[in-house]
Design a protein around this motif. Structure first.
Motif, PDB file in Angstrom:
ATOM      1  N   SER A 124       1.165  -1.017   0.323  1.00  0.00           N
ATOM      2  CA  SER A 124      -0.099   0.514  -0.101  1.00  0.00           C
ATOM      3  C   SER A 124       0.967   1.126  -0.147  1.00  0.00           C
ATOM      4  CB  SER A 124      -1.183   0.136   1.087  1.00  0.00           C
ATOM      5  OG  SER A 124      -1.704  -0.793   0.693  1.00  0.00           O
ATOM      6  N   VAL A 125       2.194   1.398   0.670  1.00  0.00           N
ATOM      7  CA  VAL A 125       3.178   2.641   0.897  1.00  0.00           C
ATOM      8  C   VAL A 125       3.359   2.470  -0.469  1.00  0.00           C
ATOM      9  CG1 VAL A 125       4.451   2.884   1.949  1.00  0.00           C
ATOM     10  CG2 VAL A 125       3.166   2.335   3.735  1.00  0.00           C
ATOM     11  N   ILE A 150       0.674   4.794   7.479  1.00  0.00           N
ATOM     12  CA  ILE A 150      -0.454   4.020   5.663  1.00  0.00           C
ATOM     13  C   ILE A 150      -1.273   5.531   6.377  1.00  0.00           C
ATOM     14  CG2 ILE A 150      -2.609   3.577   4.899  1.00  0.00           C
ATOM     15  CD1 ILE A 150      -1.724   0.277   5.416  1.00  0.00           C
ATOM     16  N   GLU A 151      -1.714   5.949   7.414  1.00  0.00           N
ATOM     17  CA  GLU A 151      -2.381   7.576   7.899  1.00  0.00           C
ATOM     18  C   GLU A 151      -1.371   8.106   7.195  1.00  0.00           C
ATOM     19  OE1 GLU A 151      -3.765   7.403  11.403  1.00  0.00           O
ATOM     20  OE2 GLU A 151      -4.825   6.472  11.516  1.00  0.00           O
ATOM     21  N   LYS A 152      -0.396   8.586   7.458  1.00  0.00           N
ATOM     22  CA  LYS A 152       0.751   9.389   7.047  1.00  0.00           C
ATOM     23  C   LYS A 152       0.531   9.854   5.544  1.00  0.00           C
ATOM     24  CE  LYS A 152       5.123  10.504   7.593  1.00  0.00           C
ATOM     25  NZ  LYS A 152       6.293  10.257   6.603  1.00  0.00           N
ATOM     26  N   VAL A 153       0.776   8.563   5.182  1.00  0.00           N
ATOM     27  CA  VAL A 153       1.471   8.813   3.671  1.00  0.00           C
ATOM     28  C   VAL A 153      -0.151   8.850   2.612  1.00  0.00           C
ATOM     29  CG1 VAL A 153       1.991   6.724   1.301  1.00  0.00           C
ATOM     30  CG2 VAL A 153       3.449   6.950   4.161  1.00  0.00           C
ATOM     31  N   VAL A 154      -0.814   8.732   3.453  1.00  0.00           N
ATOM     32  CA  VAL A 154      -2.417   8.796   2.621  1.00  0.00           C
ATOM     33  C   VAL A 154      -1.969  10.412   2.527  1.00  0.00           C
ATOM     34  CG1 VAL A 154      -4.391   9.053   2.411  1.00  0.00           C
ATOM     35  CG2 VAL A 154      -3.627   6.410   2.896  1.00  0.00           C
ATOM     36  N   ASN A 407      -8.605   2.172  11.290  1.00  0.00           N
ATOM     37  CA  ASN A 407      -7.736   1.861  11.573  1.00  0.00           C
ATOM     38  C   ASN A 407      -8.694   2.107  13.424  1.00  0.00           C
ATOM     39  OD1 ASN A 407      -5.424   1.649  10.119  1.00  0.00           O
ATOM     40  ND2 ASN A 407      -5.236   3.286   9.954  1.00  0.00           N
ATOM     41  N   ARG A 408      -9.134   2.944  13.153  1.00  0.00           N
ATOM     42  CA  ARG A 408      -9.826   2.981  15.027  1.00  0.00           C
ATOM     43  C   ARG A 408     -10.607   1.897  15.537  1.00  0.00           C
ATOM     44  NH1 ARG A 408      -7.138   6.918  18.619  1.00  0.00           N
ATOM     45  NH2 ARG A 408      -7.534   9.386  17.041  1.00  0.00           N
ATOM     46  N   MET A 409     -10.945   1.686  14.638  1.00  0.00           N
ATOM     47  CA  MET A 409     -11.736   0.388  15.096  1.00  0.00           C
ATOM     48  C   MET A 409     -11.043  -0.942  15.060  1.00  0.00           C
ATOM     49  SD  MET A 409     -12.593  -2.219  12.642  1.00  0.00           S
ATOM     50  CE  MET A 409     -11.887  -2.789  11.019  1.00  0.00           C
ATOM     51  N   LEU A 410     -10.156  -1.002  14.310  1.00  0.00           N
ATOM     52  CA  LEU A 410      -9.411  -2.105  14.120  1.00  0.00           C
ATOM     53  C   LEU A 410      -7.901  -2.113  15.088  1.00  0.00           C
ATOM     54  CD1 LEU A 410      -8.255  -4.799  11.557  1.00  0.00           C
ATOM     55  CD2 LEU A 410      -6.214  -3.622  11.199  1.00  0.00           C
ATOM     56  N   GLU A 411      -7.198  -1.037  15.884  1.00  0.00           N
ATOM     57  CA  GLU A 411      -6.970  -0.982  17.539  1.00  0.00           C
ATOM     58  C   GLU A 411      -7.504  -1.790  18.002  1.00  0.00           C
ATOM     59  OE1 GLU A 411      -5.043   3.290  16.092  1.00  0.00           O
ATOM     60  OE2 GLU A 411      -6.739   3.148  17.922  1.00  0.00           O
ATOM     61  N   ILE A 412      -9.208  -2.120  18.040  1.00  0.00           N
ATOM     62  CA  ILE A 412      -9.624  -2.774  19.155  1.00  0.00           C
ATOM     63  C   ILE A 412      -9.339  -4.528  19.314  1.00  0.00           C
ATOM     64  CG2 ILE A 412     -11.812  -3.464  19.998  1.00  0.00           C
ATOM     65  CD1 ILE A 412     -13.021  -0.676  19.232  1.00  0.00           C
ATOM     66  N   CYS A 413      -9.339  -4.586  17.650  1.00  0.00           N
ATOM     67  CA  CYS A 413      -9.133  -6.001  17.190  1.00  0.00           C
ATOM     68  C   CYS A 413      -7.785  -6.426  17.608  1.00  0.00           C
ATOM     69  CB  CYS A 413      -9.345  -6.650  15.662  1.00  0.00           C
ATOM     70  SG  CYS A 413     -11.228  -5.982  15.251  1.00  0.00           S
ATOM     71  N   HIS A 414      -6.894  -5.692  17.186  1.00  0.00           N
ATOM     72  CA  HIS A 414      -5.157  -6.035  17.163  1.00  0.00           C
ATOM     73  C   HIS A 414      -5.074  -5.551  19.004  1.00  0.00           C
ATOM     74  CE1 HIS A 414      -3.966  -5.705  13.554  1.00  0.00           C
ATOM     75  NE2 HIS A 414      -4.668  -4.431  13.543  1.00  0.00           N
ATOM     76  N   LEU A 415      -5.851  -5.053  19.391  1.00  0.00           N
ATOM     77  CA  LEU A 415      -5.553  -4.903  21.374  1.00  0.00           C
ATOM     78  C   LEU A 415      -6.450  -6.340  22.052  1.00  0.00           C
ATOM     79  CD1 LEU A 415      -6.195  -0.974  21.873  1.00  0.00           C
ATOM     80  CD2 LEU A 415      -4.203  -2.158  22.648  1.00  0.00           C
ATOM     81  N   SER A 416      -7.531  -6.482  20.733  1.00  0.00           N
ATOM     82  CA  SER A 416      -7.892  -7.558  21.596  1.00  0.00           C
ATOM     83  C   SER A 416      -7.207  -8.674  21.925  1.00  0.00           C
ATOM     84  CB  SER A 416      -9.561  -8.634  21.288  1.00  0.00           C
ATOM     85  OG  SER A 416     -10.309  -7.240  21.407  1.00  0.00           O
ATOM     86  N   ASN A 417      -6.324  -9.425  20.464  1.00  0.00           N
ATOM     87  CA  ASN A 417      -5.298 -10.455  20.212  1.00  0.00           C
ATOM     88  C   ASN A 417      -3.854  -9.912  21.138  1.00  0.00           C
ATOM     89  OD1 ASN A 417      -6.326 -11.892  18.357  1.00  0.00           O
ATOM     90  ND2 ASN A 417      -5.762 -10.730  16.686  1.00  0.00           N
ATOM     91  N   ILE A 418      -3.480  -8.938  21.374  1.00  0.00           N
ATOM     92  CA  ILE A 418      -2.793  -8.087  22.755  1.00  0.00           C
ATOM     93  C   ILE A 418      -3.697  -9.222  23.355  1.00  0.00           C
ATOM     94  CG2 ILE A 418      -1.201  -6.925  23.362  1.00  0.00           C
ATOM     95  CD1 ILE A 418      -1.104  -5.557  20.870  1.00  0.00           C
ATOM     96  N   ALA A 419      -3.944  -8.826  24.348  1.00  0.00           N
ATOM     97  CA  ALA A 419      -4.602  -8.964  25.230  1.00  0.00           C
ATOM     98  C   ALA A 419      -4.705  -9.895  25.987  1.00  0.00           C
ATOM     99  CB  ALA A 419      -5.732  -7.959  26.032  1.00  0.00           C
TER     100      ALA A 419
END
Length: 457
Positions: A124-125, A150-154, A407-419
């Motif tokens: 993507s980048v 990705i946000e930065k590059v967009v 990305n804001r909602m996907l952070e929830i999914c990533h954090l759930s996996n880390i937890a």
């Protein structure tokens, strides 16, 4: 072609545009700039990663775009999809193993990316720096840090970027209707949202196997750690079939943290997205993630699996997410696949096939106000997710599934996996976008790319 060969560099690309700043218009390619010409001109696309969803998004895009090229590291997959695409378009397409051949072409306006998740950010980048608009499948990233990049590059390049969370546009507008019901107060004040996303099946021990001759295994791994190819003889049936049922490649990449995030980032990327949109939480995040119940298929130590010959993402789980305005979100592997919204004055359930409950039945006597669906969507609902992407390419505005809300909602999914990996609740600062007071957990917000496969900036 050498893996270290440079694609269009950041400096060359930026020097080649007329951009005066981050918000400046950047044409789809140096030579074509189709958005500046006739609004009836069809953009030229290419797809990178072709199995399953890769062909799916390509197939539904022929109506709106012309495809010039396809790329896949599996020569069998590439050949089969080239044949299908040429039959659809009635003209020849170019096929490549190396996606960088596509990025170097000036006649291609946009790329559709449907590789395994661990490749999404790099491609993507580099595509944006090469002057391409991007449609990338969900989940967009493997880590939270990748999302920020990705946000930065967009922002820096001015590219249009659509994430493949097509429930925002498709599925008979059921999810848009669900959001409109919530926003119209038809269940009162929302108190709880439950996202049912299903679980994973544990694997047997998967032995090292000979790499199929049609696959460039090192290139398939790409940014991920160098490991042996593993597979059992039994073949997968149905969707995604024709490959080993148990492996660390093709369809089964979803079951390994090295390449994906299990059901949390697979179906979670769809339903958590709709839940956050309905709650008005697309530009913020949770305050706490608590793994109430879960099962990991292998032993973990310090958040890292100690077994490397079996699937390692969670097989079952119940995650509690503390959302703004005292809303409780539950992400559950049990129950029906879909979203249950519960409020002070009622509840209803929605998934891709139905929307049911008393507030839905009440629409017969008390319909939503005229234009309520369009208000949620931000205008007339596009014919499909690709059509919305192309409309955005022409207007140079971000599409319905923009990278920031994703990305804001996907952070929830990533954090759930880390937890789950660390076996503890995590407190999250949605402003700083970091885990509070937990250095070990914060170390999982990023990952190092394998040498030779770093992102070309």
């Amino acid at each position: 072609m050498s893996v270290s060969r440079k694609t269009t560099s950041r400096r060359r690309f930026l020097q080649g545009t007329a951009a005066a700043g981050a918000a400046a218009f950047v044409a789809p390619s140096a030579n074509r700039a189709f958005a500046l010409q006739s609004p009836n001109e069809r953009p030229v696309f290419a797809t990178i990663g072709l199995r399953n969803q890769g062909w799916g998004i390509t197939n539904k895009s022929f109506k709106f775009a012309d495809f010039a090229a396809l790329a896949d590291v599996d020569s069998n997959v590439l050949g089969a999809n080239l044949a299908k695409a040429e039959e659809k378009q009635k003209k020849k397409l170019d096929g490549y193993k190396d996606y960088r051949e596509i990025l170097d072409r000036k006649d291609i306006d946009a790329v559709m990316i449907a590789t395994p998740d661990h490749w999404h950010t790099k491609i993507s980048v580099e595509a944006m720096y090469a002057g391409k608009d991007v449609y990338c499948e969900k989940p967009l990233t493997l880590t939270i840090a990748e999302g920020k990049l990705i946000e930065k590059v967009v922002k820096e390049t001015g590219r249009v970027f659509q994430v493949g969370t097509m429930q925002r546009t498709e599925s008979g507008q059921r999810f848009l209707q669900a959001i409109a019901l919530v926003k119209a107060g038809r269940i009162g004040t929302v108190k709880k949202v439950t996202c049912g996303i299903g679980g994973m099946v544990a694997s047997p021990v998967i032995p090292v196997a000979e790499v199929p001759k049609e696959i460039d295994w090192d290139f398939w791994l790409g940014p991920a750690p160098k490991v042996d190819y593993r597979a059992l003889p039994e073949m997968r049936q149905g969707y995604g079939g024709g490959v080993p049922l148990y492996s660390n490649c093709h369809y089964s990449f979803r079951n390994w943290h090295e390449y994906s995030g299990g059901k949390l980032t697979d179906w979670g990327a769809h339903h958590v997205d709709i839940a956050c949109w309905a709650l008005g939480a697309s530009d913020t995040g949770p305050s706490k993630i608590t793994p109430l119940e879960y099962s990991l298929p292998v032993e973990y130590k310090d958040g890292t699996p100690v077994v490397h010959d079996q699937y390692n993402t969670a097989t079952s789980f119940k995650i509690q997410v503390d959302m703004p305005n005292d809303v409780e979100m539950i992400i559950n592997s049990a129950g029906d696949n879909g979203i249950m919204f519960e409020g002070t004055e009622g509840r209803f359930f929605v998934n891709r096939g139905k929307i049911v409950g008393a507030p839905v039945e009440a629409l017969k006597e008390n319909p939503l106000p005229e234009g309520a669906i369009e208000e949620v969507y931000g205008g007339a609902v596009s014919e499909n997710h690709t059509a919305n992407f192309i409309e955005a390419m022409k207007s140079r505005k971000q599409p319905i599934s923009d990278v920031w809300s994703h990305n804001r909602m996907l952070e929830i999914c990533h954090l759930s996996n880390i937890a789950m990996r660390l076996d503890r609740e995590l407190k999250w600062d949605p402003t700083k976008r970091e885990i509070v007071g937990d250095d070990q957990a914060n170390a999982f917000l990023s990952r190092e790319d394998r040498k030779g496969y770093e992102i070309n900036m």
